[in-house]
Design a protein around this motif. Structure first.
Motif, PDB file in Angstrom:
ATOM      1  N   LEU A   1       0.827  -1.213   0.000  1.00 47.81           N
ATOM      2  CA  LEU A   1       0.000   0.000   0.000  1.00 47.81           C
ATOM      3  C   LEU A   1       0.856   1.256   0.000  1.00 47.81           C
ATOM      4  O   LEU A   1       0.516   2.251  -0.657  1.00 47.81           O
ATOM      5  N   ILE A   2       1.967   1.210   0.721  1.00 50.02           N
ATOM      6  CA  ILE A   2       2.885   2.357   0.728  1.00 50.02           C
ATOM      7  C   ILE A   2       3.437   2.596  -0.675  1.00 50.02           C
ATOM      8  O   ILE A   2       3.454   3.735  -1.169  1.00 50.02           O
ATOM      9  N   GLU A   3       3.873   1.515  -1.329  1.00 49.74           N
ATOM     10  CA  GLU A   3       4.444   1.651  -2.668  1.00 49.74           C
ATOM     11  C   GLU A   3       3.395   2.127  -3.668  1.00 49.74           C
ATOM     12  O   GLU A   3       3.681   2.982  -4.520  1.00 49.74           O
ATOM     13  N   ALA A   4       2.171   1.581  -3.573  1.00 48.99           N
ATOM     14  CA  ALA A   4       1.117   1.982  -4.509  1.00 48.99           C
ATOM     15  C   ALA A   4       0.716   3.435  -4.284  1.00 48.99           C
ATOM     16  O   ALA A   4       0.403   4.160  -5.240  1.00 48.99           O
ATOM     17  N   THR A   5       0.737   3.879  -3.037  1.00 50.35           N
ATOM     18  CA  THR A   5       0.427   5.279  -2.732  1.00 50.35           C
ATOM     19  C   THR A   5       1.511   6.191  -3.285  1.00 50.35           C
ATOM     20  O   THR A   5       1.220   7.256  -3.853  1.00 50.35           O
ATOM     21  N   GLN A   6       2.761   5.771  -3.133  1.00 42.45           N
ATOM     22  CA  GLN A   6       3.872   6.571  -3.667  1.00 42.45           C
ATOM     23  C   GLN A   6       3.821   6.652  -5.187  1.00 42.45           C
ATOM     24  O   GLN A   6       4.249   7.659  -5.774  1.00 42.45           O
ATOM     25  N   ARG A   7       3.253   5.635  -5.842  1.00 38.92           N
ATOM     26  CA  ARG A   7       3.107   5.661  -7.303  1.00 38.92           C
ATOM     27  C   ARG A   7       1.884   6.456  -7.738  1.00 38.92           C
ATOM     28  O   ARG A   7       1.634   6.611  -8.936  1.00 38.92           O
ATOM     29  N   GLY A   8       1.098   6.913  -6.775  1.00 38.77           N
ATOM     30  CA  GLY A   8      -0.090   7.692  -7.090  1.00 38.77           C
ATOM     31  C   GLY A   8      -1.307   6.863  -7.416  1.00 38.77           C
ATOM     32  O   GLY A   8      -2.311   7.385  -7.919  1.00 38.77           O
ATOM     33  N   GLU A   9      -1.281   5.565  -7.115  1.00 45.50           N
ATOM     34  CA  GLU A   9      -2.398   4.680  -7.432  1.00 45.50           C
ATOM     35  C   GLU A   9      -3.431   4.618  -6.303  1.00 45.50           C
ATOM     36  O   GLU A   9      -4.578   4.242  -6.529  1.00 45.50           O
ATOM     37  N   LEU A  10      -3.016   4.976  -5.105  1.00 46.12           N
ATOM     38  CA  LEU A  10      -3.903   5.003  -3.944  1.00 46.12           C
ATOM     39  C   LEU A  10      -3.697   6.296  -3.176  1.00 46.12           C
ATOM     40  O   LEU A  10      -2.662   6.959  -3.315  1.00 46.12           O
ATOM     41  N   GLN A  11      -4.678   6.648  -2.356  1.00 44.31           N
ATOM     42  CA  GLN A  11      -4.581   7.805  -1.469  1.00 44.31           C
ATOM     43  C   GLN A  11      -4.865   7.335  -0.048  1.00 44.31           C
ATOM     44  O   GLN A  11      -6.022   7.207   0.358  1.00 44.31           O
ATOM     45  N   ILE A  12      -3.794   7.059   0.699  1.00 44.33           N
ATOM     46  CA  ILE A  12      -3.922   6.511   2.044  1.00 44.33           C
ATOM     47  C   ILE A  12      -3.017   7.271   2.999  1.00 44.33           C
ATOM     48  O   ILE A  12      -1.849   7.522   2.694  1.00 44.33           O
ATOM     49  N   ASP A  13      -3.553   7.614   4.160  1.00 44.09           N
ATOM     50  CA  ASP A  13      -2.761   8.251   5.212  1.00 44.09           C
ATOM     51  C   ASP A  13      -2.301   7.230   6.253  1.00 44.09           C
ATOM     52  O   ASP A  13      -1.146   7.228   6.653  1.00 44.09           O
ATOM     53  N   ASP A  14      -3.216   6.388   6.705  1.00 44.84           N
ATOM     54  CA  ASP A  14      -2.913   5.398   7.739  1.00 44.84           C
ATOM     55  C   ASP A  14      -2.794   4.025   7.075  1.00 44.84           C
ATOM     56  O   ASP A  14      -3.793   3.342   6.843  1.00 44.84           O
ATOM     57  N   MET A  15      -1.567   3.634   6.769  1.00 45.22           N
ATOM     58  CA  MET A  15      -1.336   2.400   6.013  1.00 45.22           C
ATOM     59  C   MET A  15      -1.746   1.157   6.802  1.00 45.22           C
ATOM     60  O   MET A  15      -2.328   0.225   6.248  1.00 45.22           O
ATOM     61  N   ASN A  16      -1.411   1.119   8.086  1.00 47.69           N
ATOM     62  CA  ASN A  16      -1.735  -0.047   8.905  1.00 47.69           C
ATOM     63  C   ASN A  16      -3.240  -0.244   9.016  1.00 47.69           C
ATOM     64  O   ASN A  16      -3.747  -1.369   8.927  1.00 47.69           O
ATOM     65  N   LEU A  17      -3.958   0.856   9.217  1.00 46.02           N
ATOM     66  CA  LEU A  17      -5.407   0.777   9.310  1.00 46.02           C
ATOM     67  C   LEU A  17      -5.996   0.281   7.990  1.00 46.02           C
ATOM     68  O   LEU A  17      -6.892  -0.572   7.982  1.00 46.02           O
ATOM     69  N   ALA A  18      -5.502   0.814   6.874  1.00 45.75           N
ATOM     70  CA  ALA A  18      -6.017   0.407   5.570  1.00 45.75           C
ATOM     71  C   ALA A  18      -5.759  -1.080   5.320  1.00 45.75           C
ATOM     72  O   ALA A  18      -6.625  -1.792   4.796  1.00 45.75           O
ATOM     73  N   ALA A  19      -4.573  -1.565   5.700  1.00 42.45           N
ATOM     74  CA  ALA A  19      -4.267  -2.985   5.532  1.00 42.45           C
ATOM     75  C   ALA A  19      -5.207  -3.856   6.356  1.00 42.45           C
ATOM     76  O   ALA A  19      -5.703  -4.886   5.893  1.00 42.45           O
ATOM     77  N   ASP A  20      -5.472  -3.430   7.581  1.00 38.34           N
ATOM     78  CA  ASP A  20      -6.390  -4.171   8.443  1.00 38.34           C
ATOM     79  C   ASP A  20      -7.812  -4.133   7.893  1.00 38.34           C
ATOM     80  O   ASP A  20      -8.543  -5.134   7.957  1.00 38.34           O
ATOM     81  N   GLN A  21      -8.192  -2.997   7.353  1.00 40.22           N
ATOM     82  CA  GLN A  21      -9.536  -2.878   6.783  1.00 40.22           C
ATOM     83  C   GLN A  21      -9.720  -3.819   5.599  1.00 40.22           C
ATOM     84  O   GLN A  21     -10.770  -4.451   5.453  1.00 40.22           O
ATOM     85  N   PHE A  22      -8.692  -3.913   4.758  1.00 38.83           N
ATOM     86  CA  PHE A  22      -8.807  -4.818   3.612  1.00 38.83           C
ATOM     87  C   PHE A  22      -8.937  -6.266   4.079  1.00 38.83           C
ATOM     88  O   PHE A  22      -9.751  -7.029   3.549  1.00 38.83           O
ATOM     89  N   ALA A  23      -8.141  -6.634   5.085  1.00 38.07           N
ATOM     90  CA  ALA A  23      -8.219  -8.004   5.606  1.00 38.07           C
ATOM     91  C   ALA A  23      -9.600  -8.299   6.182  1.00 38.07           C
ATOM     92  O   ALA A  23     -10.169  -9.378   5.962  1.00 38.07           O
ATOM     93  N   GLU A  24     -10.169  -7.333   6.897  1.00 35.75           N
ATOM     94  CA  GLU A  24     -11.495  -7.541   7.487  1.00 35.75           C
ATOM     95  C   GLU A  24     -12.580  -7.596   6.407  1.00 35.75           C
ATOM     96  O   GLU A  24     -13.536  -8.368   6.526  1.00 35.75           O
ATOM     97  N   LEU A  25     -12.427  -6.806   5.365  1.00 33.11           N
ATOM     98  CA  LEU A  25     -13.382  -6.877   4.252  1.00 33.11           C
ATOM     99  C   LEU A  25     -13.351  -8.264   3.613  1.00 33.11           C
ATOM    100  O   LEU A  25     -14.390  -8.796   3.211  1.00 33.11           O
ATOM    101  N   CYS A  26     -12.156  -8.852   3.539  1.00 30.61           N
ATOM    102  CA  CYS A  26     -12.027 -10.184   2.942  1.00 30.61           C
ATOM    103  C   CYS A  26     -12.643 -11.261   3.835  1.00 30.61           C
ATOM    104  O   CYS A  26     -12.959 -12.357   3.349  1.00 30.61           O
ATOM    105  N   LYS A  27     -12.815 -10.978   5.111  1.00 30.76           N
ATOM    106  CA  LYS A  27     -13.387 -11.953   6.040  1.00 30.76           C
ATOM    107  C   LYS A  27     -14.905 -11.806   6.166  1.00 30.76           C
ATOM    108  O   LYS A  27     -15.544 -12.592   6.883  1.00 30.76           O
ATOM    109  N   ALA A  28     -15.475 -10.848   5.472  1.00 33.44           N
ATOM    110  CA  ALA A  28     -16.918 -10.603   5.569  1.00 33.44           C
ATOM    111  C   ALA A  28     -17.703 -11.834   5.129  1.00 33.44           C
ATOM    112  O   ALA A  28     -17.314 -12.544   4.203  1.00 33.44           O
TER     113      ALA A  28
END
Length: 205
Positions: free
Chosen positions: A141-168
Protein backbone atom coordinates in the motif's frame (compact mmCIF):
# COMPACT_ATOMS: atom_id res chain seq x y z
CA UNK A 1 12.45 -17.99 28.73
CA UNK A 2 11.76 -17.63 25.03
CA UNK A 3 11.23 -20.49 22.61
CA UNK A 4 14.36 -19.44 20.74
CA UNK A 5 16.42 -19.84 23.92
CA UNK A 6 15.47 -23.47 24.54
CA UNK A 7 14.68 -25.02 21.15
CA UNK A 8 17.66 -26.92 19.74
CA UNK A 9 17.87 -27.58 16.01
CA UNK A 10 19.25 -30.87 14.79
CA UNK A 11 19.13 -33.64 12.22
CA UNK A 12 15.65 -34.86 13.18
CA UNK A 13 14.16 -31.45 13.94
CA UNK A 14 11.90 -31.33 10.87
CA UNK A 15 10.94 -34.95 11.44
CA UNK A 16 9.74 -34.09 14.95
CA UNK A 17 7.78 -31.10 13.66
CA UNK A 18 6.01 -33.23 11.06
CA UNK A 19 5.01 -35.77 13.70
CA UNK A 20 3.80 -32.96 15.94
CA UNK A 21 1.73 -31.48 13.13
CA UNK A 22 -0.01 -34.81 12.53
CA UNK A 23 -0.88 -35.40 16.19
CA UNK A 24 -1.73 -31.84 17.21
CA UNK A 25 -4.08 -31.37 14.27
CA UNK A 26 -5.68 -34.73 14.96
CA UNK A 27 -6.01 -34.56 18.76
CA UNK A 28 -5.69 -30.87 19.66
CA UNK A 29 -3.22 -29.46 22.14
CA UNK A 30 -4.63 -30.99 25.31
CA UNK A 31 -5.32 -34.38 23.73
CA UNK A 32 -1.93 -34.75 22.04
CA UNK A 33 0.43 -37.01 23.94
CA UNK A 34 4.20 -36.88 23.73
CA UNK A 35 4.23 -40.65 23.19
CA UNK A 36 2.00 -40.33 20.11
CA UNK A 37 4.04 -37.43 18.74
CA UNK A 38 7.30 -39.35 19.15
CA UNK A 39 5.77 -42.40 17.46
CA UNK A 40 4.42 -40.35 14.55
CA UNK A 41 7.80 -38.67 14.16
CA UNK A 42 9.67 -41.96 14.29
CA UNK A 43 11.92 -40.82 17.14
CA UNK A 44 12.36 -41.69 20.80
CA UNK A 45 10.87 -39.56 23.55
CA UNK A 46 14.40 -38.69 24.61
CA UNK A 47 15.14 -37.34 21.14
CA UNK A 48 11.90 -35.35 21.11
CA UNK A 49 12.63 -33.83 24.52
CA UNK A 50 16.17 -32.98 23.43
CA UNK A 51 14.64 -30.66 20.84
CA UNK A 52 11.53 -29.56 22.72
CA UNK A 53 11.53 -29.91 26.51
CA UNK A 54 8.02 -28.47 26.66
CA UNK A 55 4.94 -29.55 24.66
CA UNK A 56 3.84 -25.92 24.46
CA UNK A 57 7.08 -24.98 22.70
CA UNK A 58 6.62 -27.86 20.28
CA UNK A 59 3.11 -26.73 19.37
CA UNK A 60 4.19 -23.10 19.02
CA UNK A 61 7.06 -24.02 16.72
CA UNK A 62 4.86 -26.32 14.64
CA UNK A 63 2.13 -23.69 14.26
CA UNK A 64 4.63 -20.95 13.44
CA UNK A 65 6.41 -23.03 10.81
CA UNK A 66 3.11 -23.92 9.13
CA UNK A 67 1.95 -20.29 9.07
CA UNK A 68 5.28 -18.94 7.86
CA UNK A 69 5.45 -21.53 5.10
CA UNK A 70 1.98 -20.63 3.83
CA UNK A 71 2.52 -16.88 4.15
CA UNK A 72 5.90 -16.99 2.41
CA UNK A 73 4.46 -19.03 -0.46
CA UNK A 74 1.60 -16.56 -0.86
CA UNK A 75 3.91 -13.55 -0.91
CA UNK A 76 6.35 -15.08 -3.38
CA UNK A 77 3.59 -15.49 -5.96
CA UNK A 78 2.52 -11.83 -5.86
CA UNK A 79 3.93 -9.24 -8.28
CA UNK A 80 3.89 -6.14 -6.10
CA UNK A 81 4.77 -3.90 -9.05
CA UNK A 82 1.26 -4.36 -10.46
CA UNK A 83 -1.62 -1.90 -9.76
CA UNK A 84 -4.00 -2.38 -6.80
CA UNK A 85 -6.87 -3.78 -8.87
CA UNK A 86 -4.52 -6.62 -9.83
CA UNK A 87 -2.60 -7.17 -6.59
CA UNK A 88 -5.39 -6.78 -4.03
CA UNK A 89 -7.62 -9.54 -5.44
CA UNK A 90 -4.60 -11.85 -5.65
CA UNK A 91 -3.57 -11.05 -2.07
CA UNK A 92 -7.15 -11.48 -0.87
CA UNK A 93 -7.49 -14.90 -2.47
CA UNK A 94 -4.15 -16.07 -1.08
CA UNK A 95 -5.17 -14.84 2.37
CA UNK A 96 -8.54 -16.59 2.32
CA UNK A 97 -7.23 -19.84 0.84
CA UNK A 98 -4.80 -20.02 3.76
CA UNK A 99 -7.32 -18.84 6.35
CA UNK A 100 -9.91 -21.44 5.36
CA UNK A 101 -7.47 -24.31 4.91
CA UNK A 102 -8.00 -27.24 7.24
CA UNK A 103 -4.56 -26.77 8.80
CA UNK A 104 -5.03 -23.07 9.52
CA UNK A 105 -8.52 -23.52 10.95
CA UNK A 106 -7.41 -26.29 13.30
CA UNK A 107 -4.38 -24.33 14.46
CA UNK A 108 -6.53 -21.24 14.97
CA UNK A 109 -9.07 -23.12 17.08
CA UNK A 110 -6.34 -24.66 19.22
CA UNK A 111 -4.78 -21.23 19.76
CA UNK A 112 -8.12 -19.76 20.83
CA UNK A 113 -8.86 -22.70 23.14
CA UNK A 114 -5.46 -22.43 24.85
CA UNK A 115 -5.10 -18.62 24.83
CA UNK A 116 -6.18 -18.16 28.45
CA UNK A 117 -3.61 -20.63 29.79
CA UNK A 118 -0.89 -19.97 27.24
CA UNK A 119 -1.34 -16.50 25.70
CA UNK A 120 2.05 -16.74 23.98
CA UNK A 121 0.64 -19.45 21.71
CA UNK A 122 -1.89 -17.03 20.26
CA UNK A 123 0.66 -14.24 19.97
CA UNK A 124 3.09 -16.48 18.11
CA UNK A 125 0.38 -17.66 15.72
CA UNK A 126 -0.59 -14.06 14.95
CA UNK A 127 3.00 -12.94 14.43
CA UNK A 128 3.93 -15.84 12.15
CA UNK A 129 0.82 -15.80 9.95
CA UNK A 130 -1.58 -12.84 9.93
CA UNK A 131 1.15 -10.33 10.87
CA UNK A 132 3.36 -11.48 7.98
CA UNK A 133 0.53 -10.89 5.53
CA UNK A 134 -0.33 -7.57 7.20
CA UNK A 135 3.24 -6.30 6.82
CA UNK A 136 3.33 -7.35 3.18
CA UNK A 137 0.03 -5.63 2.37
CA UNK A 138 1.12 -2.52 4.27
CA UNK A 139 4.38 -2.40 2.31
CA UNK A 140 2.47 -2.74 -0.95
CA UNK A 141 0.00 0.00 0.00
CA UNK A 142 2.88 2.36 0.73
CA UNK A 143 4.44 1.65 -2.67
CA UNK A 144 1.12 1.98 -4.51
CA UNK A 145 0.43 5.28 -2.73
CA UNK A 146 3.87 6.57 -3.67
CA UNK A 147 3.11 5.66 -7.30
CA UNK A 148 -0.09 7.69 -7.09
CA UNK A 149 -2.40 4.68 -7.43
CA UNK A 150 -3.90 5.00 -3.94
CA UNK A 151 -4.58 7.81 -1.47
CA UNK A 152 -3.92 6.51 2.04
CA UNK A 153 -2.76 8.25 5.21
CA UNK A 154 -2.91 5.40 7.74
CA UNK A 155 -1.34 2.40 6.01
CA UNK A 156 -1.74 -0.05 8.91
CA UNK A 157 -5.41 0.78 9.31
CA UNK A 158 -6.02 0.41 5.57
CA UNK A 159 -4.27 -2.99 5.53
CA UNK A 160 -6.39 -4.17 8.44
CA UNK A 161 -9.54 -2.88 6.78
CA UNK A 162 -8.81 -4.82 3.61
CA UNK A 163 -8.22 -8.00 5.61
CA UNK A 164 -11.49 -7.54 7.49
CA UNK A 165 -13.38 -6.88 4.25
CA UNK A 166 -12.03 -10.18 2.94
CA UNK A 167 -13.39 -11.95 6.04
CA UNK A 168 -16.92 -10.60 5.57
CA UNK A 169 -19.78 -13.13 5.48
CA UNK A 170 -17.78 -16.36 5.31
CA UNK A 171 -15.46 -16.04 8.33
CA UNK A 172 -18.13 -16.05 11.10
CA UNK A 173 -19.99 -18.89 9.38
CA UNK A 174 -16.87 -21.04 9.19
CA UNK A 175 -15.69 -20.06 12.66
CA UNK A 176 -18.95 -21.12 14.32
CA UNK A 177 -19.40 -24.24 12.23
CA UNK A 178 -22.40 -22.97 10.27
CA UNK A 179 -20.47 -23.65 7.07
CA UNK A 180 -17.70 -26.22 6.70
CA UNK A 181 -16.68 -25.90 3.05
CA UNK A 182 -15.75 -22.75 1.14
CA UNK A 183 -15.80 -22.74 -2.65
CA UNK A 184 -13.60 -20.77 -5.02
CA UNK A 185 -16.71 -18.96 -6.26
CA UNK A 186 -17.53 -17.82 -2.73
CA UNK A 187 -13.98 -16.59 -2.18
CA UNK A 188 -14.05 -14.73 -5.51
CA UNK A 189 -17.33 -13.05 -4.57
CA UNK A 190 -15.98 -11.85 -1.22
CA UNK A 191 -12.59 -10.73 -2.54
CA UNK A 192 -14.06 -8.90 -5.54
CA UNK A 193 -16.44 -7.05 -3.22
CA UNK A 194 -13.63 -6.27 -0.77
CA UNK A 195 -11.45 -4.88 -3.56
CA UNK A 196 -14.26 -2.74 -4.97
CA UNK A 197 -15.09 -1.33 -1.52
CA UNK A 198 -11.42 -0.68 -0.72
CA UNK A 199 -10.79 1.06 -4.03
CA UNK A 200 -13.92 3.19 -3.61
CA UNK A 201 -12.44 4.45 -0.35
CA UNK A 202 -8.74 4.67 -1.19
CA UNK A 203 -8.43 4.67 -4.98
CA UNK A 204 -6.73 7.72 -6.44
CA UNK A 205 -9.10 9.99 -8.34
Amino acid sequence: MTAEAVIRKGRKFDQVLEGAREIFLRDGFEGASVDDIAKAAGVSKATLYSYFPDKRLLFTEMASSQCCEQADHALLTLDLSQPPRVVLPQAGRKFLCFLYSETAMRIFRICVAESDRFPEIGRQFYQSGPMVMRRAVTTYLIEATQRGELQIDDMNLAADQFAELCKADLWPKVLFGIQTDVTDAEIDRIVDGATATFMARYGAN
